[in-house]
Design an enzyme around this catalytic site. Structure first.
Site, PDB file in Angstrom:
ATOM      1  N   ARG A 195       0.946  -1.591  -0.370  1.00  0.00           N
ATOM      2  CA  ARG A 195       0.369   0.044   0.214  1.00  0.00           C
ATOM      3  C   ARG A 195       0.994   1.093  -0.287  1.00  0.00           C
ATOM      4  O   ARG A 195       0.682   2.119  -0.897  1.00  0.00           O
ATOM      5  CB  ARG A 195      -1.589  -0.055   1.002  1.00  0.00           C
ATOM      6  CG  ARG A 195      -2.133  -1.128   1.247  1.00  0.00           C
ATOM      7  CD  ARG A 195      -3.350  -0.961   1.865  1.00  0.00           C
ATOM      8  NE  ARG A 195      -4.210  -2.123   1.498  1.00  0.00           N
ATOM      9  CZ  ARG A 195      -5.233  -2.183   2.762  1.00  0.00           C
ATOM     10  NH1 ARG A 195      -4.924  -1.388   3.801  1.00  0.00           N
ATOM     11  NH2 ARG A 195      -5.615  -3.156   2.158  1.00  0.00           N
ATOM     12  N   ASP A 214     -16.077   9.295   8.191  1.00  0.00           N
ATOM     13  CA  ASP A 214     -14.098   8.674   8.219  1.00  0.00           C
ATOM     14  C   ASP A 214     -13.180   9.473   8.104  1.00  0.00           C
ATOM     15  O   ASP A 214     -13.029  10.985   8.163  1.00  0.00           O
ATOM     16  CB  ASP A 214     -14.599   7.834   6.216  1.00  0.00           C
ATOM     17  CG  ASP A 214     -13.500   6.421   6.327  1.00  0.00           C
ATOM     18  OD1 ASP A 214     -14.200   5.661   6.967  1.00  0.00           O
ATOM     19  OD2 ASP A 214     -12.605   6.239   5.954  1.00  0.00           O
TER      20      ASP A 214
HETATM   21  C1  LIG Z   1     -13.749  -1.617   6.265  1.00  0.00           C
HETATM   22  S1  LIG Z   1     -14.104   0.054   6.247  1.00  0.00           S
HETATM   23  C2  LIG Z   1     -16.065  -0.320   6.923  1.00  0.00           C
HETATM   24  C3  LIG Z   1     -17.125   0.014   5.786  1.00  0.00           C
HETATM   25  C4  LIG Z   1     -17.924   0.086   6.421  1.00  0.00           C
HETATM   26  N1  LIG Z   1     -18.295   1.071   7.692  1.00  0.00           N
HETATM   27  C5  LIG Z   1     -18.666  -0.903   6.880  1.00  0.00           C
HETATM   28  O1  LIG Z   1     -18.902  -2.162   7.445  1.00  0.00           O
HETATM   29  O2  LIG Z   1     -18.897  -1.429   5.082  1.00  0.00           O
HETATM   30  C6  LIG Z   1     -13.918   0.290   8.009  1.00  0.00           C
HETATM   31  C7  LIG Z   1     -13.022   2.096   8.066  1.00  0.00           C
HETATM   32  O3  LIG Z   1     -13.126   2.593   8.681  1.00  0.00           O
HETATM   33  C8  LIG Z   1     -12.562   4.116   8.869  1.00  0.00           C
HETATM   34  N2  LIG Z   1     -11.164   3.725   9.497  1.00  0.00           N
HETATM   35  C9  LIG Z   1     -10.259   3.104   9.999  1.00  0.00           C
HETATM   36  N3  LIG Z   1      -9.617   3.903  11.312  1.00  0.00           N
HETATM   37  C10 LIG Z   1     -10.887   4.608  11.844  1.00  0.00           C
HETATM   38  C11 LIG Z   1     -10.295   6.415  12.353  1.00  0.00           C
HETATM   39  N4  LIG Z   1      -9.481   6.132  13.677  1.00  0.00           N
HETATM   40  N5  LIG Z   1     -11.379   7.282  12.616  1.00  0.00           N
HETATM   41  C12 LIG Z   1     -12.364   7.360  11.665  1.00  0.00           C
HETATM   42  N6  LIG Z   1     -12.528   6.189  10.820  1.00  0.00           N
HETATM   43  C13 LIG Z   1     -11.682   5.382  10.588  1.00  0.00           C
HETATM   44  C14 LIG Z   1     -11.451   3.483   7.230  1.00  0.00           C
HETATM   45  O4  LIG Z   1     -10.734   4.620   6.370  1.00  0.00           O
HETATM   46  C15 LIG Z   1     -12.632   2.556   6.581  1.00  0.00           C
HETATM   47  O5  LIG Z   1     -13.138   3.547   5.431  1.00  0.00           O
END
Ligand SMILES: C[S@@+](CC[C@H](N)C(=O)[O-])C[C@H]1O[C@@H](n2cnc3c(N)ncnc32)[C@H](O)[C@@H]1O
Length: 292
Positions: A45, A149
């Site tokens: 990445r 996000d």
């Molecule tokens: C796997 S996706 C999940 C998306 C959606 N909630 C779902 O279940 O389909 C995880 C998301 O968490 C976000 N994320 C990770 N760490 C985070 C943080 N500290 N604060 C806010 N968002 C975060 C990432 O950018 C990513 O878009």
């Protein structure tokens, strides 16, 4: 070949110290834990960043990160896992439709606030909006969906609300007939404005201060706790409870649990929890104290 050699002989050499620097930075900035087994993922990445910046080693990239604060969001955007889908974990939307909406319709409260925390490219928030639209009379109810996000790039996609036609079958046909429009001469469709109008996308790091005062009626925080350690998860769940109305819902991902919070939440169904009644009524001040 030793373990160290393998990483030193890649296109962009990465030392143990480089990996440790990168994972410590990811942890302190985002809460995301990157164990040794994720090294290949981190390598691939971030290689894109190393290449774009015309650097030749990860040591140079670490140095660059230390000296250029504007690289931090790029680093975070490259590292996060953003996998999502419309109506992912369908039973959550069935619960929203069949259990939660009837409670709202029968109740006195006309202000409904929902938060999709860690919304990625927006499919989760739009799935919530499609479930509510037509189910709740928007002339009677003030409904808002906040979708946040950490990753600025996914939020750009989310705000546009344009997706590949390939994923159209993941939206139930009765919803796609009403709430999406196909874009002629493209392999894409867009979310109709009336659904987009219900959703407000904002950047928010769950680890940092939250500007919202709440209260929320439902918080979706799905498939993000899996990247955090127990301390981070506990802090965030405590803050979620502080922002939820009594009886409000916390909905988490299929591989996640909040078993340590039995005093705050009752289990209502697979990965769906309900906030227990507070001893002291909700107030923004109380919410702040509770979250600290
Ligand atoms: C796997 S996706 C999940 C998306 C959606 N909630 C779902 O279940 O389909 C995880 C998301 O968490 C976000 N994320 C990770 N760490 C985070 C943080 N500290 N604060 C806010 N968002 C975060 C990432 O950018 C990513 O878009």
């Amino acid at each position: 070949m030793t373990f160290v050699d393998k990483w030193q002989q890649q296109e962009f050499p990465m030392s143990i110290a480089d990996f440790d620097f990168l994972r410590n930075l990811a942890y302190s900035q985002t809460g995301i834990v990157l164990p040794e087994r994720k090294k290949q993922m981190v390598y691939s990445r971030l290689s894109r960043r190393v290449r774009t910046l015309r650097l030749s080693t990860f040591s140079q990239y670490c140095h660059y990160l230390e000296n250029n604060t504007q690289e931090l969001p790029e680093f975070i955007n490259a590292l996060t896992t953003n996998l999502t889908a419309f109506f992912r974990e369908k039973h959550h939307f069935v619960h929203l439709d069949k259990q939660i909406c009837p409670q709202w319709l029968a109740g006195k409260q006309k202000r409904i606030r929902i938060w999709s925390a860690a919304c990625s490219t927006g499919e989760e928030a739009y799935s919530i909006a499609m479930t509510l639209y037509g189910r709740i009379d928007l002339n009677l109810f003030d409904v808002k969906i906040l979708a946040t996000d950490l990753n600025t790039q996914v939020l750009e996609t989310a705000k546009k609300g344009i997706y590949s036609a390939e994923v159209l079958p993941t939206i139930p046909a009765n919803f796609s007939a009403k709430y999406i429009k196909t874009l002629p001469n493209t392999e894409q469709f867009s979310i109709k404005q009336r659904i987009k109008d219900l959703v407000h996308f904002k950047q928010l790091n769950l680890l940092q201060t939250w500007p919202m005062s709440g209260p929320f009626d439902v918080i979706f925080c799905r498939n993000v706790f899996i990247y955090f350690d127990s301390d981070t998860k506990q802090r965030i769940i405590k803050k979620f409870r502080a922002l939820l109305n009594d009886g409000g819902y916390l909905i988490i991902g299929h591989a996640e649990t909040i078993n340590d919070f039995a005093a705050d939440f009752e289990f209502v169904g697979h990965t769906i929890y309900r906030a227990r009644k507070r001893k002291v009524p909700f107030s923004p001040l109380f919410q702040q104290q509770e979250a600290e």
